[in-house]
Design an enzyme around this catalytic site. Structure first.
Site, PDB file in Angstrom:
ATOM      1  N   HIS A   1       0.852  -1.174   0.000  1.00  0.00           N
ATOM      2  CA  HIS A   1       0.000   0.000   0.000  1.00  0.00           C
ATOM      3  C   HIS A   1       0.888   1.224   0.000  1.00  0.00           C
ATOM      4  O   HIS A   1       1.954   1.216   0.610  1.00  0.00           O
ATOM      5  CB  HIS A   1      -0.896   0.002   1.251  1.00  0.00           C
TER       6      HIS A   1
ATOM      7  N   ASP B   1      -7.954  -5.440   0.083  1.00  0.00           N
ATOM      8  CA  ASP B   1      -8.446  -6.210  -1.056  1.00  0.00           C
ATOM      9  C   ASP B   1      -8.080  -7.677  -0.998  1.00  0.00           C
ATOM     10  O   ASP B   1      -8.659  -8.493  -1.718  1.00  0.00           O
ATOM     11  CB  ASP B   1      -7.889  -5.623  -2.360  1.00  0.00           C
TER      12      ASP B   1
HETATM   13  N1  ACO Z   1       4.151  -7.355  -4.909  1.00  0.00           N
HETATM   14  C1  ACO Z   1       5.491  -7.382  -5.068  1.00  0.00           C
HETATM   15  N2  ACO Z   1       6.294  -6.326  -4.872  1.00  0.00           N
HETATM   16  C2  ACO Z   1       5.701  -5.183  -4.484  1.00  0.00           C
HETATM   17  C3  ACO Z   1       4.311  -5.078  -4.297  1.00  0.00           C
HETATM   18  C4  ACO Z   1       3.528  -6.228  -4.524  1.00  0.00           C
HETATM   19  N3  ACO Z   1       2.204  -6.189  -4.354  1.00  0.00           N
HETATM   20  N4  ACO Z   1       4.004  -3.809  -3.918  1.00  0.00           N
HETATM   21  C5  ACO Z   1       5.159  -3.149  -3.879  1.00  0.00           C
HETATM   22  N5  ACO Z   1       6.192  -3.976  -4.212  1.00  0.00           N
HETATM   23  C6  ACO Z   1       7.633  -3.669  -4.217  1.00  0.00           C
HETATM   24  C7  ACO Z   1       8.016  -2.793  -5.406  1.00  0.00           C
HETATM   25  O1  ACO Z   1       8.400  -3.568  -6.518  1.00  0.00           O
HETATM   26  C8  ACO Z   1       9.192  -2.024  -4.819  1.00  0.00           C
HETATM   27  O2  ACO Z   1      10.299  -2.876  -4.781  1.00  0.00           O
HETATM   28  P1  ACO Z   1      11.795  -2.276  -5.047  1.00  0.00           P
HETATM   29  O3  ACO Z   1      12.035  -1.312  -3.924  1.00  0.00           O
HETATM   30  O4  ACO Z   1      12.681  -3.479  -5.046  1.00  0.00           O
HETATM   31  O5  ACO Z   1      11.720  -1.586  -6.380  1.00  0.00           O
HETATM   32  C9  ACO Z   1       8.767  -1.789  -3.367  1.00  0.00           C
HETATM   33  O6  ACO Z   1       7.892  -2.884  -3.056  1.00  0.00           O
HETATM   34  C10 ACO Z   1       8.066  -0.466  -3.122  1.00  0.00           C
HETATM   35  O7  ACO Z   1       6.949  -0.423  -3.968  1.00  0.00           O
HETATM   36  P2  ACO Z   1       6.353   0.873  -4.649  1.00  0.00           P
HETATM   37  O8  ACO Z   1       5.991   0.530  -6.069  1.00  0.00           O
HETATM   38  O9  ACO Z   1       7.237   2.054  -4.413  1.00  0.00           O
HETATM   39  O10 ACO Z   1       5.052   1.064  -3.817  1.00  0.00           O
HETATM   40  P3  ACO Z   1       3.902   2.038  -4.187  1.00  0.00           P
HETATM   41  O11 ACO Z   1       3.580   2.764  -2.948  1.00  0.00           O
HETATM   42  O12 ACO Z   1       4.217   2.876  -5.377  1.00  0.00           O
HETATM   43  O13 ACO Z   1       2.729   1.044  -4.638  1.00  0.00           O
HETATM   44  C11 ACO Z   1       0.767  -0.238  -4.629  1.00  0.00           C
HETATM   45  C12 ACO Z   1       1.626   0.791  -3.864  1.00  0.00           C
HETATM   46  C13 ACO Z   1       0.408   0.341  -6.024  1.00  0.00           C
HETATM   47  C14 ACO Z   1      -0.528  -0.464  -3.870  1.00  0.00           C
HETATM   48  C15 ACO Z   1       1.574  -1.542  -4.779  1.00  0.00           C
HETATM   49  O14 ACO Z   1       1.942  -2.034  -3.514  1.00  0.00           O
HETATM   50  C16 ACO Z   1       0.814  -2.593  -5.565  1.00  0.00           C
HETATM   51  O15 ACO Z   1       0.786  -2.524  -6.790  1.00  0.00           O
HETATM   52  N6  ACO Z   1       0.152  -3.569  -4.865  1.00  0.00           N
HETATM   53  C17 ACO Z   1      -0.629  -4.566  -5.530  1.00  0.00           C
HETATM   54  C18 ACO Z   1      -1.957  -3.984  -5.974  1.00  0.00           C
HETATM   55  C19 ACO Z   1      -2.912  -3.768  -4.819  1.00  0.00           C
HETATM   56  O16 ACO Z   1      -3.117  -4.646  -3.986  1.00  0.00           O
HETATM   57  N7  ACO Z   1      -3.531  -2.575  -4.816  1.00  0.00           N
HETATM   58  C20 ACO Z   1      -4.542  -2.212  -3.799  1.00  0.00           C
HETATM   59  C21 ACO Z   1      -4.110  -1.029  -3.022  1.00  0.00           C
HETATM   60  S1  ACO Z   1      -5.239  -0.743  -1.714  1.00  0.00           S
HETATM   61  C22 ACO Z   1      -6.571  -0.019  -2.437  1.00  0.00           C
HETATM   62  O17 ACO Z   1      -6.545   0.603  -3.446  1.00  0.00           O
HETATM   63  C23 ACO Z   1      -7.817  -0.200  -1.706  1.00  0.00           C
END
Ligand code: ACO
Length: 435
Positions: free
Chosen positions: A311, A369
């Site tokens: 998140h 979710d």
């Molecule tokens: N699976 C694997 N790796 C992940 C995930 C994931 N779900 N989420 C983040 N990471 C990793 C990224 O690759 C990154 O790794 P790195 O540092 O080696 O490059 C690190 O964790 C940080 O991630 P960011 O992309 O900077 O996190 P951001 O805050 O931009 O993204 C998001 C948040 C979009 C929710 C992301 O975690 C994601 O895509 N999750 C899956 C989709 C999801 O469940 N969305 C629902 C959100 S809640 C809602 O809307 C109600």
């Protein structure tokens, strides 16, 4: 309470004698915020924050999140208490008005919402313009946007009474719009709302009932639906809410703004994630395939993500996910689903991921979710309805945030700046002289 001044931060431009003293502003909770509004005048520079991870776009009194501690408050009340003791309509009143309602206010509000549940009859024919297999979110974007073509009597956004009626209309009509999107998909007659039923109960009725026989909504499932709606009602300045505010900042009418919010919610990184979780569990198929799947997730080149994990703000357990997990077990029990392979898979995946260094180091925890998809599937909702349900619940948050923005004396049109990296100024080349 408004934000208060709390010291300042001075920024000096290296190699020059220019500096800017930026006021620090403190809200009720959370870190102080540097007010950078005069930085361009003082230093001739803009600030760069793609994704707005470090930028407060507005002042708000509605929802507070502490992502490190896993705290979520609506108007100061912890989500755990509201989930246990309140109802969706009471939470809706709270979000819109700032305080919990008295008995009389609660009755007035519920009557107000329940009296607006029907759609203009002409809107029925609007559905016929869609293909039968239209995604419910596509239908919702279209039909919610189209409300502005039907309710001309409440479109003056400078009139508080118009704003109030539009809020009632939106909250009351989105369940009908979403339920009808489903009925249209499956070729069943549209069911009109029953105003003697509660909000979530009425939605389940319109979704499940057919005119040919009586339909009784299971009270445990109605309560679970109400709870899911409470958990999704607002979440401060997320992508869809910021979309609603940005659209609203231009003076666009609330129906158009909420349609924009629905479009923004649709994406798999946001509201579409619960649908994506189910697709992912289906693809993994069996507990034994989890290690291979997690290897793909961790592979930088694969673009595979563990959906329902991570998140932007929560770097701890999403408090809504904990409540959802408990509700998930209760719903499966009520429906007599003892051994749900998807749930077993989800629990095992959660266990493994929570102990895996990749996820631990990045503070990636299950979000709301992760479990909502499993509950919704057990309740008989098709995958395509998951995000539509989220939109139904979030409408109250969007309209509360929109209303707060319109009433904010500091409100201006939203207009971010950019770092331009395109071609420098150059002269037009006639076709005959090119390449
Ligand atoms: N699976 C694997 N790796 C992940 C995930 C994931 N779900 N989420 C983040 N990471 C990793 C990224 O690759 C990154 O790794 P790195 O540092 O080696 O490059 C690190 O964790 C940080 O991630 P960011 O992309 O900077 O996190 P951001 O805050 O931009 O993204 C998001 C948040 C979009 C929710 C992301 O975690 C994601 O895509 N999750 C899956 C989709 C999801 O469940 N969305 C629902 C959100 S809640 C809602 O809307 C109600």
């Amino acid at each position: 309470m408004s934000a208060t001044a709390n010291g300042s931060l001075t920024i000096t431009l290296d190699g020059s004698n220019k500096s800017s003293k930026l006021p620090l502003i403190q809200g009720t909770l959370g870190p102080a915020v540097a007010d950078i509004r005069k930085i361009y005048n003082d230093l001739g520079i803009f600030t760069f924050d793609p994704g707005y991870g470090a930028t407060a776009s507005c002042e708000s009194k509605i929802t507070y999140i502490d992502g490190d501690e896993g705290v979520l408050l609506y108007r100061g009340y912890p989500i755990e208490q509201l989930a246990e003791k309140s109802t969706f309509l009471e939470v809706a009143y709270l979000l819109l008005n700032g305080e919990l309602p008295t008995t009389a206010e609660s009755k007035d509000f519920e009557d107000g919402v329940l009296r607006h549940t029907m759609l203009h009859e002409q809107l029925r024919t609007f559905y016929n313009g869609f293909r039968r297999d239209a995604h419910p979110m596509a239908v919702m974007c279209g039909v919610v946007g189209a409300l502005s073509a039907f309710y001309h009597d409440s479109l003056d956004i400078t009139n508080p009474e118009h704003r109030r009626i539009s809020a009632f209309r939106l909250i009351a009509k989105v369940p009908t719009i979403a339920a009808w999107a489903h009925k249209y998909n499956i070729g069943q007659p549209f069911m009109y709302p029953q105003n003697n039923l509660g909000y979530a109960e009425n939605f389940l009725y319109m979704f499940n009932a057919v005119p040919a026989e009586p339909y009784h909504v299971n009270p445990i499932l109605a309560r679970a639906m109400d709870l899911i709606m409470i958990l999704h009602a607002d979440h401060e300045q997320n992508a869809s809410t910021s979309t609603v505010r940005l659209a609203g900042s231009t003076g666009a009418n609330p129906f158009a703004c909420i349609a924009a919010g629905i479009a923004s919610l649709w994406g798999p990184s946001h509201g579409g994630a619960n649908e994506a979780v189910l697709h992912m569990l289906g693809e993994i198929g069996h507990v034994k395939n989890i290690p291979t799947f997690l290897e793909q997730v961790k592979d930088k080149n694969s673009k595979v993500k563990l959906m329902g994990f991570g998140h932007r703000v929560y770097k701890n357990y999403d408090p809504r996910a904990k409540i959802m997990q408990a509700t998930c077990h209760q719903v499966l029990r009520e429906l007599g689903i003892k051994d749900d392979p998807l749930l077993d898979l989800a629990i095992e995946l959660e266990k493994i991921a929570l102990n895996d260094r990749y996820f631990v180091d990045r503070k990636l925890y299950p979000n709301v979710d992760f479990y909502s998809g499993i509950i919704l599937k057990a309740m008989g909702f098709p995958l395509s309805m998951f995000t539509a349900l989220f939109a139904v619940a979030r409408t109250v948050g969007w309209i509360s945030q929109w209303q707060e923005m319109i009433e904010d004396p500091e409100q201006r049109i939203g207009r971010p700046r950019q770092i331009y990296t395109g071609a420098a100024k150059r002269d037009y080349v006639p076709l005959a002289q090119r390449g």
